[in-house]
Design an enzyme around this catalytic site. Sequence first.
Site, PDB file in Angstrom:
ATOM      1  N   GLN A   1      81.224  99.160  26.800  1.00 11.16           N
ATOM      2  CA  GLN A   1      81.641  97.778  26.553  1.00 11.16           C
ATOM      3  C   GLN A   1      82.822  97.709  25.595  1.00 11.16           C
ATOM      4  OE1 GLN A   1      80.582  95.480  28.386  1.00 11.16           O
ATOM      5  NE2 GLN A   1      78.647  96.275  29.171  1.00 11.16           N
TER       6      GLN A   1
ATOM      7  N   LYS B   1      83.794  98.577  34.580  1.00  7.41           N
ATOM      8  CA  LYS B   1      83.783  97.517  33.563  1.00  7.41           C
ATOM      9  C   LYS B   1      85.183  97.296  32.991  1.00  7.41           C
ATOM     10  CE  LYS B   1      79.088  98.794  32.383  1.00  7.41           C
ATOM     11  NZ  LYS B   1      78.098  97.734  32.613  1.00  7.41           N
TER      12      LYS B   1
ATOM     13  N   ASP C   1      78.859 105.624  23.175  1.00  9.69           N
ATOM     14  CA  ASP C   1      78.797 104.942  24.464  1.00  9.69           C
ATOM     15  C   ASP C   1      79.830 103.817  24.412  1.00  9.69           C
ATOM     16  OD1 ASP C   1      78.295 103.270  26.565  1.00  9.69           O
ATOM     17  OD2 ASP C   1      76.144 103.056  26.181  1.00  9.69           O
TER      18      ASP C   1
ATOM     19  N   CYS D   1      69.000  96.225  30.632  1.00 10.87           N
ATOM     20  CA  CYS D   1      68.787  97.652  30.402  1.00 10.87           C
ATOM     21  C   CYS D   1      68.722  97.970  28.917  1.00 10.87           C
ATOM     22  CB  CYS D   1      69.871  98.502  31.078  1.00 10.87           C
ATOM     23  SG  CYS D   1      69.947  98.278  32.845  1.00 10.87           S
TER      24      CYS D   1
ATOM     25  N   HIS E   1      71.681 100.824  25.215  1.00 10.99           N
ATOM     26  CA  HIS E   1      71.449 100.660  26.657  1.00 10.99           C
ATOM     27  C   HIS E   1      70.555 101.819  27.114  1.00 10.99           C
ATOM     28  CE1 HIS E   1      72.524 100.803  30.975  1.00 10.99           C
ATOM     29  NE2 HIS E   1      72.994  99.579  30.844  1.00 10.99           N
TER      30      HIS E   1
END
Length: 400
Positions: free
Chosen positions: A198, A221, A195, A358, A118
Site C-alpha cells: 500500500q 495496486k 510489506d 485479510c 495483512h
Amino acid sequence: AIAPALLDLRGEFPALPEGWAYLDAAATAQKPRAVIEAIEQAYARDYATVHRGVYARSAHMTEAYEAAREAAARFINGRADETIFVRGATEAINLVANSWGDANIGPGDRILLTQLEHHANIVPWRMLADRTGAEIDVAPLTEDGRIDEAALIALIGPATKLVAVAHVSNVLGSVADIAKIAASAHAMGAKLLVDGCQAAPRLAVDVVALGADFYAFSAHKLYGPTGIGVLWVRKSILDTMPPWQGGGAMIDEVRFERVTYASAPQRFEAGTPHIAGAIGLHAAIRWVEGVGIEAIDAHERALLGIARAELSRLNSVRLFGPADSAGILSFAVGAIHPHDVATILDEGAVAIRAGHHCAQPLMRWLGVPATARASFSAHSTEGDVAKLVAGIERTQRIFG
Ligand code: PMP
C-alpha cells in the site's frame, strides 16, 4: 473549494464510467490507458519469449523485460540485480519465508510482526514458525491505530531474527516509521522485511534511506497488471539465499546428480516469466512518475481529509485509524453491518470494500468483525467523496 493539490486524471481510466465512484484502489487499482496500451502492444506487436531466443524479436523482448526490472528497481531506489519479479507481494513474502527463512530460522528464533499486518505478512511466517520451531511476537498499536514503534523496538531481542511490517496499513492507512524500525532491528542483528503493497502506490519509496532488507509490492495496486510484483532484497543477503522454486531459466548447469544455479535475480525466476506483466508494470511506473508520486499522495490525503471531516459530522459514524493516514479510510456506520453499508453504497454507484480486509488480527484489536473501507487513488475526485457521504446518509435513513 478545490484544493490546489487535486489531480484531474479520471479521463485517463477507460474502465471508470461517468458517475461511478471507485473507492477500492487499495484492493486493486484501475488501469490508465497508457498501461492497457503497453500490454496490448506487448502481445499485438512485440510478443516473443525472453532470455532464450537468438532471433531479434526475442532479443528485443528481453531488453524490454530487463528495462522493466531496471525501472522497478529505480522506482524504489534499488538496483536491478537486487530486484526479483514475482507474482505479487504474497509470493514475494512466501519466497523470503521459504528461501531466507528456511536457511536462517531455527528453534527458539523469534519473528516480530505487528497487530495490523495483512494475512500475506502473517501466514507465511506462521507456516515458517510451525516448520522450524520459531516463535512469533506481535507489536501492539497505539490507540489511534499506528504501529507503537517504542513498544515494537522494546520487543526486538537477541533471538529476534526478522521484523516484518507493513509500510502502510491496508485497513487504516497508517504509515510506519520504517527507518526508525530498521535502525533498531539492525542494532539487534535482526533483518527487516517491509510489506510495501500500500506504500508503493502512494509514497516515494527509497529502500536505501528506509534501511529495509526486503521490500515487497504488487503491480496491480500500482496501476499495473495483476500477476506480477516485485521483491527487492539487499544484495549481500540475496547472494546468500538458496533457490526456492526450481525449473528452467534459474540454473547454471543441470545433471541428474547435481544442479548448479544462476546468480540472482535469475536464480529466483524459474520458468517463463510474466513478460507482458513486466512491460505493463514498466508502463505503470512511467505513468506514476509522470504524474508524480508526491502529487498522488497529496491528492489522496486531501480527499481523505475532506472525507474524514464530512463523515465525522454524521451521527454514529466511527472513523478508524490516525487522522494523518495515507489514502485509506476504514469506518463503521452505527451498528449496521459493513456489508449492508457497501451494498447500499453500490446501489448509489459507490464501490467500497467491506470485510476483514485479510487482517483478522486487526479486526479483533478494533473489536469489530469487519469494517467498511474507502480507498483513494490518483483518479479519485471530490465528487467521489460527495457520493460516498450521500450514500452513507442514505444508509442511515434506510436503517432508521
Ligand atoms: N499486503 C498488503 C498490505 C496488502 O494490502 C495486500 C493486498 N491486499 C497484500 C499484502 C497482498 O498483495 P497481493 O494480493 O497482491 O499478493
